[in-house]
Design a protein around this motif. Structure first.
Motif, mmCIF file in Angstrom:
data_model
loop_
_atom_site.group_PDB
_atom_site.id
_atom_site.type_symbol
_atom_site.label_atom_id
_atom_site.label_comp_id
_atom_site.label_asym_id
_atom_site.label_seq_id
_atom_site.Cartn_x
_atom_site.Cartn_y
_atom_site.Cartn_z
ATOM 1 N N UNK A 296 3.789 -0.762 -13.539
ATOM 2 C CA UNK A 296 4.090 -1.758 -14.760
ATOM 3 C C UNK A 296 5.646 -2.119 -14.764
ATOM 4 N N UNK A 297 6.586 -1.340 -13.736
ATOM 5 C CA UNK A 297 8.056 -1.816 -13.738
ATOM 6 C C UNK A 297 8.102 -2.463 -12.340
ATOM 7 N N UNK A 298 7.020 -2.913 -11.728
ATOM 8 C CA UNK A 298 6.921 -3.836 -10.401
ATOM 9 C C UNK A 298 7.386 -5.281 -10.823
ATOM 10 N N UNK A 299 8.423 -5.725 -10.078
ATOM 11 C CA UNK A 299 9.189 -7.019 -10.191
ATOM 12 C C UNK A 299 7.917 -7.995 -9.942
ATOM 13 N N UNK A 300 7.885 -9.086 -10.892
ATOM 14 C CA UNK A 300 6.817 -10.224 -10.579
ATOM 15 C C UNK A 300 7.616 -11.169 -9.586
ATOM 16 N N UNK A 301 6.761 -11.527 -8.519
ATOM 17 C CA UNK A 301 7.346 -12.450 -7.371
ATOM 18 C C UNK A 301 6.274 -13.361 -7.240
ATOM 19 N N UNK B 147 3.963 -16.456 -15.179
ATOM 20 C CA UNK B 147 5.005 -15.707 -15.359
ATOM 21 C C UNK B 147 5.948 -16.085 -16.515
ATOM 22 N N UNK C 80 6.989 -14.385 -20.205
ATOM 23 C CA UNK C 80 8.366 -14.355 -20.573
ATOM 24 C C UNK C 80 8.482 -15.103 -22.040
ATOM 25 N N UNK D 239 7.840 -3.557 -27.634
ATOM 26 C CA UNK D 239 8.415 -4.854 -27.079
ATOM 27 C C UNK D 239 8.127 -5.111 -25.797
ATOM 28 N N UNK D 240 7.194 -4.682 -25.181
ATOM 29 C CA UNK D 240 6.514 -5.063 -24.059
ATOM 30 C C UNK D 240 5.245 -5.472 -24.135
#
Lengths: 326, 326
Positions: B140-145, B155, B159, B243-244
């Motif tokens: 879940x905390x892997x960065x989007x890329x 993405x 946001x 908040x996620x």
């Protein structure tokens, strides 16, 4: 070489302009220094042109297409995009933040795309793209999770720049800046404004309000190092960045208590006595969501460096701004 | 209760509409089932209304403000936003992808904000927000890329929704969908179109091209489970999301070779023999950047589940679409 700075009348914009004029050149994409023949400073108010004939100070609304088309032509080979609505203001005025932090950034990329010459474009981003449950040291692959509209808008601008770069529309790069401290001048509407105020105002013999707890950890960078990093970031070899155009800049991780101790070291108890502690839940919520440190190995491998001690940062500020400690 | 589905004439939109009409109700924000009195299906072509008086099929361009203002009023309490330009097409036509995947999504959020009644809004997102160097199991905390314009646009929409939800403009949620397989019908312009084609066409006695290597790992979800998840996602308690607002949906991690083995299990060698292996670098680059698996503990804790075996997915497809295996 023709260079554009948006937000050219701002604090960082003016410092960057002065430094570029002093250096006189920027490396081109081949790494060869080229004389800066024209430096366009775009802002909503007229920038100081330093009495230098290379400077063209342009006044305009950066969210207007015609303004961007006026300042970006096919000879514009380097663009520093610094114009922004700061965190506190973007939270208070959602539409204004969206218009400048998102729409204008996209319009700038789009104008470059239309010109078709793939200029180098540098965006600045922020600690505010992170938030929520964070590791003690944020990593390059830690997910963005902004907890403010400013942070969301900056994260979106990063994604846009990455995709425009991937598609070859621009030669883009984004530097995520730590919180800049010590900023000279007046407080601003950034939630982080106190990070300069609690040093600057006491040094000037004035009271300063600290709206967060002493244990709050900040990730800081001096204006000197910020300007150095902006220029180095623009000159970075595009190939070395690969398909990840966003770079976390080195900073100093300090608690507010440690900042105060550094102020005491440089300026004594009298200065520290001018700090008034008045917690502000709104500011604590925003600033508390930011990382206190991130991994900087990628930036360091690319030759970018930060400071070692916050006391040294204060000493640089005192020297640069000709402060008389009282 | 008034419900809107954008992309209502599409494959998922039509299935979702049929399922909602069959159920007849949706839980409200208190968890109490409320009868669906009006189901608006918006699309660029007229959706099938199933001869049901509750359905209002509206034709319009979702990137036009007037169209959104026409279909969203202050009684619209649930919005499934499915309209999108798929990955292959968004890569081929950058402006169209930006207009529908980004601008229309933002305009939809903005229309809700103007209405002021904080409706529940569900966006769908995708494996395509991930890319680059990925861990074997995306967290879940892997960065989007994202490595495609489609992924970047999705993405950005995530946001935007997160920030509009944080500010209380909408009660938003985003479901990141695995690649949907097996889709009935014709191939589409998605880079992942083959993930259905290599099963669907051979079952119909037709040849299908597989443009990626057999070792390529995919993260799949059946249409049945996708529809179930969309409804469950819309009904999720807002407080449980915190908040996620973005949730990675459970899927099945299979290699293309394993998909082919499952096809053999269900339909025999003759079907498998109809697959033609023709690597396509463009498709391999996009699909190869997507995760083959992500951690699903958060979705599971919220009560969402996926499938266990891809052979079962094929069997469901054969049953749902009344396929005669030959």
């Amino acid at each position: 070489m023709k260079v554009l700075i948006t937000g050219g009348a701002g604090f960082l914009g003016q410092r960057l302009a002065r430094e570029l004029l002093a250096r006189g050149s920027l490396k081109d994409t081949q790494g060869t220094p080229q004389a800066i023949t024209e430096l366009v400073l775009l802002d909503v108010v007229k920038a100081n042109d330093f009495g230098d004939s290379r400077v063209r100070a342009e006044v305009g609304d950066i969210a207007e297409r015609s303004v961007l088309e006026h300042v970006i032509d096919d000879r514009t080979s380097a663009i520093f995009h610094l114009a922004a609505i700061v965190s506190g203001q973007a939270e208070a005025d959602f539409d204004l933040g969206m218009r400048i932090n998102l729409d204008a950034s996209r319009l700038l990329l789009e104008t470059c795309r239309q010109r078709g010459h793939r200029p180098r474009v540098l965006f600045t981003s922020s600690v505010a793209v992170y938030g929520g449950e964070l590791p003690d040291v944020v990593q390059d692959d830690t997910a963005l999770n902004p907890q403010s509209s400013y942070g969301a808008q900056k994260a979106i601008a990063e994604l846009l720049l990455n995709d425009y770069a991937r598609r070859g529309f621009v030669d883009g790069r984004v530097l995520r800046l730590p919180t800049i401290s010590v900023r000279p001048g007046k407080p601003n509407a950034a939630a982080s404004s106190f990070a300069s105020g609690i040093i600057r105002e006491p040094l000037n013999g004035e009271a300063a309000v600290c709206p967060v707890a002493g244990s709050t950890r900040l990730w800081l960078l001096s204006p000197r190092k910020a300007i150095e990093s902006l220029i180095a970031g623009l000159e970075l070899d595009s190939a070395a960045l690969g398909n990840q155009r966003v770079l976390n800049l080195p900073g100093i991780s300090v608690s507010v208590d440690e900042m105060v101790a550094a102020l005491r070291e440089v300026a004594g108890d009298a200065a520290v006595g001018r700090i008034v502690w008045e917690p502000d839940a709104r500011v604590e919520k925003i600033v508390g969501s930011w990382p206190g440190r991130w991994d900087t190995s990628r930036a360091q491998a690319l030759g970018l460096s930060g400071e070692r001690s916050f006391a040294d940062v204060i000493r640089s500020y005192v020297a640069d701004e000709h402060i008389q400690i009282r």
